[in-house]
Design a protein around this motif. Structure first.
Motif, PDB file in Angstrom:
ATOM      1  N   ASN A 241     -56.934  57.279  54.748  1.00  0.00           N
ATOM      2  CA  ASN A 241     -57.102  56.982  53.334  1.00  0.00           C
ATOM      3  C   ASN A 241     -56.502  55.641  52.943  1.00  0.00           C
ATOM      4  OD1 ASN A 241     -58.450  59.335  52.739  1.00  0.00           O
ATOM      5  ND2 ASN A 241     -56.590  60.487  52.275  1.00  0.00           N
ATOM      6  N   ASN A 242     -55.653  55.092  53.781  1.00  0.00           N
ATOM      7  CA  ASN A 242     -54.941  53.872  53.415  1.00  0.00           C
ATOM      8  C   ASN A 242     -55.433  52.632  54.147  1.00  0.00           C
ATOM      9  OD1 ASN A 242     -52.992  54.861  51.462  1.00  0.00           O
ATOM     10  ND2 ASN A 242     -52.183  56.059  53.156  1.00  0.00           N
ATOM     11  N   TYR A 243     -55.880  52.785  55.358  1.00  0.00           N
ATOM     12  CA  TYR A 243     -56.455  51.644  56.066  1.00  0.00           C
ATOM     13  C   TYR A 243     -57.397  52.138  57.155  1.00  0.00           C
ATOM     14  CZ  TYR A 243     -52.927  52.459  59.724  1.00  0.00           C
ATOM     15  OH  TYR A 243     -52.148  53.003  60.698  1.00  0.00           O
ATOM     16  N   ASN A 253     -57.006  49.622  52.087  1.00  0.00           N
ATOM     17  CA  ASN A 253     -57.508  50.214  50.852  1.00  0.00           C
ATOM     18  C   ASN A 253     -57.161  49.319  49.664  1.00  0.00           C
ATOM     19  OD1 ASN A 253     -57.614  51.937  48.414  1.00  0.00           O
ATOM     20  ND2 ASN A 253     -57.933  53.600  49.867  1.00  0.00           N
ATOM     21  N   ASP A 254     -58.100  49.203  48.720  1.00  0.00           N
ATOM     22  CA  ASP A 254     -57.940  48.304  47.578  1.00  0.00           C
ATOM     23  C   ASP A 254     -56.768  48.668  46.669  1.00  0.00           C
ATOM     24  OD1 ASP A 254     -60.037  46.731  48.338  1.00  0.00           O
ATOM     25  OD2 ASP A 254     -61.522  47.765  47.094  1.00  0.00           O
ATOM     26  N   LYS A 255     -56.238  49.891  46.796  1.00  0.00           N
ATOM     27  CA  LYS A 255     -55.110  50.281  45.928  1.00  0.00           C
ATOM     28  C   LYS A 255     -53.826  49.534  46.309  1.00  0.00           C
ATOM     29  CE  LYS A 255     -53.850  54.399  48.635  1.00  0.00           C
ATOM     30  NZ  LYS A 255     -53.742  55.874  48.615  1.00  0.00           N
ATOM     31  N   PHE A 256     -53.824  48.891  47.491  1.00  0.00           N
ATOM     32  CA  PHE A 256     -52.689  48.053  47.899  1.00  0.00           C
ATOM     33  C   PHE A 256     -53.073  46.595  47.709  1.00  0.00           C
ATOM     34  CE2 PHE A 256     -52.702  51.838  50.636  1.00  0.00           C
ATOM     35  CZ  PHE A 256     -51.485  52.403  50.266  1.00  0.00           C
ATOM     36  N   ASN A 257     -52.148  45.792  47.190  1.00  0.00           N
ATOM     37  CA  ASN A 257     -52.487  44.374  46.978  1.00  0.00           C
ATOM     38  C   ASN A 257     -51.749  43.430  47.909  1.00  0.00           C
ATOM     39  OD1 ASN A 257     -49.912  44.270  45.817  1.00  0.00           O
ATOM     40  ND2 ASN A 257     -50.700  44.491  43.725  1.00  0.00           N
ATOM     41  N   ASN A 275     -56.954  42.010  51.954  1.00  0.00           N
ATOM     42  CA  ASN A 275     -57.061  43.388  52.449  1.00  0.00           C
ATOM     43  C   ASN A 275     -57.837  43.461  53.763  1.00  0.00           C
ATOM     44  OD1 ASN A 275     -59.570  42.789  51.408  1.00  0.00           O
ATOM     45  ND2 ASN A 275     -59.917  44.833  50.554  1.00  0.00           N
ATOM     46  N   SER A 293     -47.830  47.567  46.660  1.00  0.00           N
ATOM     47  CA  SER A 293     -48.596  47.377  45.425  1.00  0.00           C
ATOM     48  C   SER A 293     -47.640  46.939  44.338  1.00  0.00           C
ATOM     49  CB  SER A 293     -49.301  48.680  45.016  1.00  0.00           C
ATOM     50  OG  SER A 293     -50.057  48.478  43.842  1.00  0.00           O
ATOM     51  N   ASN A 294     -47.938  45.774  43.730  1.00  0.00           N
ATOM     52  CA  ASN A 294     -47.103  45.214  42.667  1.00  0.00           C
ATOM     53  C   ASN A 294     -45.640  45.097  43.087  1.00  0.00           C
ATOM     54  OD1 ASN A 294     -49.342  45.088  40.870  1.00  0.00           O
ATOM     55  ND2 ASN A 294     -49.051  47.258  40.368  1.00  0.00           N
TER      56      ASN A 294
END
Length: 305
Positions: A241-243, A253-257, A275, A293-294
């Motif tokens: 789900n994460n990479y 995954n786009d939820k991580f910047n 990404n 993220s952030n």
């Protein structure tokens, strides 16, 4: 009055303190270890003789991601002992544990006579020191195979030495609490260390290289330190789900910047806000990927190229 209050505060702290214990139960092919038992590895019969290794510089992470660093934390693990005290702390619960295989460079080349008797690095306590120039054996694994006369006199012996073997480990855990003790269970199978090792030909390696590289890599894989309470399938789903790694391309995954890649020694080898990353730029080995993220680190996972 001040003295009484101070004593009460210390007493209150001691009441809240909990022992954190690593319970390491070694097996071979899932069997209890016995020096007279004949085991098999890649079709070769062998007898087990010795396993010792260092774990060091422990960190405990609670449910709120607070990190507790345990100073001067060195364990000399062997197959005979199962219970290792790593801390006394007032932590409520433990979500993750981090530690290193081996000994950090400063301690590795320190004076072994400076440590008191009973300390894992003491020259009087440990038989793992390999000399002033080289430091400590990070792992010693030994056993016997039969010689041409069908006798158990042919030895295999692997002593891994060198700062390059200092390897970071991290695990998500479900620790159990019993009698004010927090217990973390690991169930390593020694046969996993020998995966890819020819114990009849590449059988004596003291120092670095050869089979020692393979054994350290096998140890650094989380399959060796299998957390009894963990769910391997859930771990795999989280990674998916994460990479994704697709044809040597790492897709985040786009939820991580942002993300970072660390090598097995904890050094940053790549850091970017994109990404997508081409893994062909990396040498083969074990890496850790940190996803953020952030500015907040949300995930640290390991992968092998």
């Amino acid at each position: 009055m001040r003295l009484v209050i101070f004593i009460l505060i210390l007493f209150s702290i001691s009441l809240n303190s909990k022992e954190v214990i690593l319970n390491i139960n070694h097996t071979i092919n899932g069997q209890e270890i016995d020096l007279e038992t004949i085991y098999q590895h890649d079709g070769v019969d062998f007898k087990f003789k010795r396993l010792q290794y260092f774990l060091s510089n422990f960190e405990l992470i609670d449910q709120d991601d607070n990190v507790i660093k345990i100073n001067d934390s060195y364990l000399l693990v062997n197959y005979l002992n199962t219970e290792y005290l790593i801390a006394n702390t007032d932590i409520e619960s433990i979500k993750k544990i981090r530690f290193y295989i081996g000994v950090d460079e400063e301690a590795n080349h320190s004076d072994p006579t400076a440590y008191p008797f009973g300390h894992p690095l003491s020259i009087e306590t440990s038989n793992m020191h390999w000399g002033w120039a080289y430091g400590y054996r990070f792992i010693a694994l030994e056993g016997f195979v039969k010689d041409i006369f069908d006798s158990w006199r042919s030895e295999f012996s692997y002593h891994a030495v060198g700062n390059q073997y200092y390897s970071l480990m991290e695990f998500e855990i479900e620790a159990k609490e019993i009698d004010n003790k927090i217990i973390i269970d690991f169930n390593p199978d020694i046969i996993d260390l020998l995966d890819g090792v020819n114990i009849t030909e590449d059988n004596i390696i003291h120092g670095s290289g050869g089979a020692n590289d393979i054994i350290i890599q096998n140890m650094a894989q989380t399959e060796f330190f299998t957390d009894i309470s963990s769910d391997i399938e859930d771990d795999i789903l989280i990674k998916e789900n994460n990479y994704i790694i697709n044809n040597s391309t790492l897709i985040i995954n786009d939820k991580f910047n942002s993300f970072r890649l660390y090598n097995i020694n904890g050094n940053i080898v790549y850091s970017d806000n994109s990404n997508i990353y081409d893994l062909n730029n990396l040498d083969h080995g074990i890496y850790f990927i940190e996803l953020s993220s952030n500015g907040e680190t949300l995930l640290l996972e390991k992968f092998i190229k």
